[in-house]
Design an enzyme around this catalytic site. Sequence first.
Site, PDB file in Angstrom:
ATOM      1  N   VAL A 183       2.666   1.697  -3.387  1.00  0.00           N
ATOM      2  CA  VAL A 183       1.722   2.140  -4.426  1.00  0.00           C
ATOM      3  C   VAL A 183       1.372   3.612  -4.219  1.00  0.00           C
ATOM      4  O   VAL A 183       1.473   4.433  -5.145  1.00  0.00           O
ATOM      5  CB  VAL A 183       0.444   1.265  -4.408  1.00  0.00           C
ATOM      6  N   GLU A 207      10.397 -21.430  31.090  1.00  0.00           N
ATOM      7  CA  GLU A 207      11.405 -22.008  31.990  1.00  0.00           C
ATOM      8  C   GLU A 207      12.621 -22.512  31.227  1.00  0.00           C
ATOM      9  O   GLU A 207      13.679 -22.761  31.828  1.00  0.00           O
ATOM     10  CB  GLU A 207      10.795 -23.165  32.800  1.00  0.00           C
ATOM     11  N   ARG A 253       2.050 -16.795  11.119  1.00  0.00           N
ATOM     12  CA  ARG A 253       2.117 -15.882   9.968  1.00  0.00           C
ATOM     13  C   ARG A 253       0.778 -15.203   9.718  1.00  0.00           C
ATOM     14  O   ARG A 253       0.718 -14.183   9.059  1.00  0.00           O
ATOM     15  CB  ARG A 253       2.459 -16.674   8.700  1.00  0.00           C
ATOM     16  N   ARG A 281       0.838  -1.212   0.000  1.00  0.00           N
ATOM     17  CA  ARG A 281       0.000   0.000   0.000  1.00  0.00           C
ATOM     18  C   ARG A 281       0.871   1.259   0.000  1.00  0.00           C
ATOM     19  O   ARG A 281       0.608   2.221  -0.741  1.00  0.00           O
ATOM     20  CB  ARG A 281      -0.889  -0.038   1.239  1.00  0.00           C
ATOM     21  N   SER A 282       1.915   1.222   0.801  1.00  0.00           N
ATOM     22  CA  SER A 282       2.781   2.387   0.914  1.00  0.00           C
ATOM     23  C   SER A 282       3.565   2.623  -0.380  1.00  0.00           C
ATOM     24  O   SER A 282       3.703   3.765  -0.844  1.00  0.00           O
ATOM     25  CB  SER A 282       3.730   2.184   2.108  1.00  0.00           C
ATOM     26  N   ASP A 304      11.457 -14.153  10.458  1.00  0.00           N
ATOM     27  CA  ASP A 304      12.661 -14.727  11.085  1.00  0.00           C
ATOM     28  C   ASP A 304      13.575 -13.665  11.703  1.00  0.00           C
ATOM     29  O   ASP A 304      14.402 -13.972  12.546  1.00  0.00           O
ATOM     30  CB  ASP A 304      13.483 -15.513  10.048  1.00  0.00           C
TER      31      ASP A 304
HETATM   32  P1  ATP Z   1      11.419 -16.221   4.486  1.00  0.00           P
HETATM   33  O1  ATP Z   1      12.789 -16.577   4.985  1.00  0.00           O
HETATM   34  O2  ATP Z   1      10.789 -15.141   5.273  1.00  0.00           O
HETATM   35  O3  ATP Z   1      10.540 -17.415   4.310  1.00  0.00           O
HETATM   36  P2  ATP Z   1      12.711 -15.681   1.939  1.00  0.00           P
HETATM   37  O4  ATP Z   1      12.648 -14.467   1.110  1.00  0.00           O
HETATM   38  O5  ATP Z   1      14.025 -15.965   2.606  1.00  0.00           O
HETATM   39  O6  ATP Z   1      11.537 -15.580   3.007  1.00  0.00           O
HETATM   40  P3  ATP Z   1      13.116 -17.955   0.134  1.00  0.00           P
HETATM   41  O7  ATP Z   1      12.202 -19.081  -0.146  1.00  0.00           O
HETATM   42  O8  ATP Z   1      14.431 -18.279   0.711  1.00  0.00           O
HETATM   43  O9  ATP Z   1      12.279 -16.951   1.058  1.00  0.00           O
HETATM   44  O10 ATP Z   1      13.380 -17.145  -1.233  1.00  0.00           O
HETATM   45  C1  ATP Z   1      12.291 -16.679  -2.030  1.00  0.00           C
HETATM   46  C2  ATP Z   1      12.637 -16.740  -3.490  1.00  0.00           C
HETATM   47  O11 ATP Z   1      13.745 -15.878  -3.764  1.00  0.00           O
HETATM   48  C3  ATP Z   1      13.090 -18.099  -4.034  1.00  0.00           C
HETATM   49  O12 ATP Z   1      12.017 -18.959  -4.314  1.00  0.00           O
HETATM   50  C4  ATP Z   1      13.815 -17.705  -5.312  1.00  0.00           C
HETATM   51  O13 ATP Z   1      12.915 -17.430  -6.340  1.00  0.00           O
HETATM   52  C5  ATP Z   1      14.475 -16.378  -4.896  1.00  0.00           C
HETATM   53  N1  ATP Z   1      15.879 -16.629  -4.529  1.00  0.00           N
HETATM   54  C6  ATP Z   1      16.342 -17.135  -3.373  1.00  0.00           C
HETATM   55  N2  ATP Z   1      17.694 -17.224  -3.403  1.00  0.00           N
HETATM   56  C7  ATP Z   1      18.089 -16.772  -4.602  1.00  0.00           C
HETATM   57  C8  ATP Z   1      19.351 -16.598  -5.247  1.00  0.00           C
HETATM   58  N3  ATP Z   1      20.492 -16.926  -4.657  1.00  0.00           N
HETATM   59  N4  ATP Z   1      19.358 -16.081  -6.497  1.00  0.00           N
HETATM   60  C9  ATP Z   1      18.219 -15.744  -7.121  1.00  0.00           C
HETATM   61  N5  ATP Z   1      17.002 -15.875  -6.560  1.00  0.00           N
HETATM   62  C10 ATP Z   1      16.920 -16.375  -5.334  1.00  0.00           C
END
Ligand code: ATP
Length: 362
Positions: free
Chosen positions: A63, A226, A295, A60-61, A166
């Site tokens: 856009v 704990e 989530r 939203r921000s 995370d």
């Molecule tokens: P979260 O950790 O919060 O689940 P994230 O952004 O770390 O989110 P990932 O599944 O690790 O989630 O990455 C999302 C997408 O980013 C991947 O499916 C891929 O399309 C792209 N991606 C991840 N690593 C690479 C890379 N080294 N080079 C290009 N694209 C990448």
Amino acid sequence: MDLQLPATAPISAGLPATVSEYTQVWPQPQPTPVRGRPSIKRIAVLTSGGDAPGMNAAIRSVVRTGVERDWLVFGVNHGYAGLIADDMAILGRRDVGGIIGQGGTMLGSARCEEFRTEEGRRHALDVLAGRSIDALVVVGGNGSQCGANALSEMGFPVVGVASTIDNDLVGSEITIGVDTALNIALEAIDRLKTTASSHHRAFLVEVMGRACGYLALMSAIAGGAEAVAIPEVETDPEEIGEKLRTAYERGKPHALVVVAEGAKYNAEKLAAYFAEHRERLGFDLRTTILGHVQRGGTPTAADRLLATRLGAAATEQLARGEAGVLVGLNKNEIVATPLADVAGKRKPLDMGLVALAEVLEK
Ligand code: ATP
């Protein structure tokens, strides 16, 4: 302000008396690499990886601040997969109305193996060129920002927005979604403690975090657990048993362990260990795995505000012609960190807080 002059300061320059005088005399620090085009007309925004509460507020921000600059803003569906498939639509102010309070992401999120390949990213660049899009905003976590960096290194202006529950992204002390996820975990812990106190039972709560124990550690501290088990620290189930036993001996009416899903002994393994050694340890553990519940919450005020600030900062960076960076928060200030310094790294857990948790759990 107490400013240290460089040792090589030419004497003829004299000693500047004020900060502005100083910066006139000495060169400014180098700005982040300028890769964006100041004459931006069209941008696209996508959400990628695991969804995080607050992603909608970021969309939203982006856009609304983009439209305010007279840009055309495209919303890309399903992350990098949608980018490669040219699955996008123009978003106006009203299209993002009513989403600030909704969890998840209206654009959808996806993982995309094809984008990891150069060929996949070339395809994405063709799609962006085909629509005359000048820059891309990527809202996501570690993997997504690796993708953003890879695209940026191919010469396309990209700005990342720090978003993952995370909280393991370098370049932002807190990321979008963490506060909501933490509050959901805390609500579950508070409720379990109530029932645990009534029945003198030991409970085990597993929270998300495959490689990072931030959520588990923070919810354990804030929830008064704990014991806590996280991936960063070797877990000894006997030690956890001892902590729970002494909690009862000291008169505590409940005993609660928080574990991260990526801990060596996650919920399943810890519960199995306690079941196997029940007679010797004296009790077993009732297990609750929060999983994706964390989530799905309505984003908290903190997440909505963080997402709104970071979304606006992303368009601000592009308007200044500065791309190739991740926007995040440091000491409550917006900061931009080169994507190359973010990609492939993981922010370490504050081990001081691990030590604090051990003191407080007694
Ligand atoms: P979260 O950790 O919060 O689940 P994230 O952004 O770390 O989110 P990932 O599944 O690790 O989630 O990455 C999302 C997408 O980013 C991947 O499916 C891929 O399309 C792209 N991606 C991840 N690593 C690479 C890379 N080294 N080079 C290009 N694209 C990448």
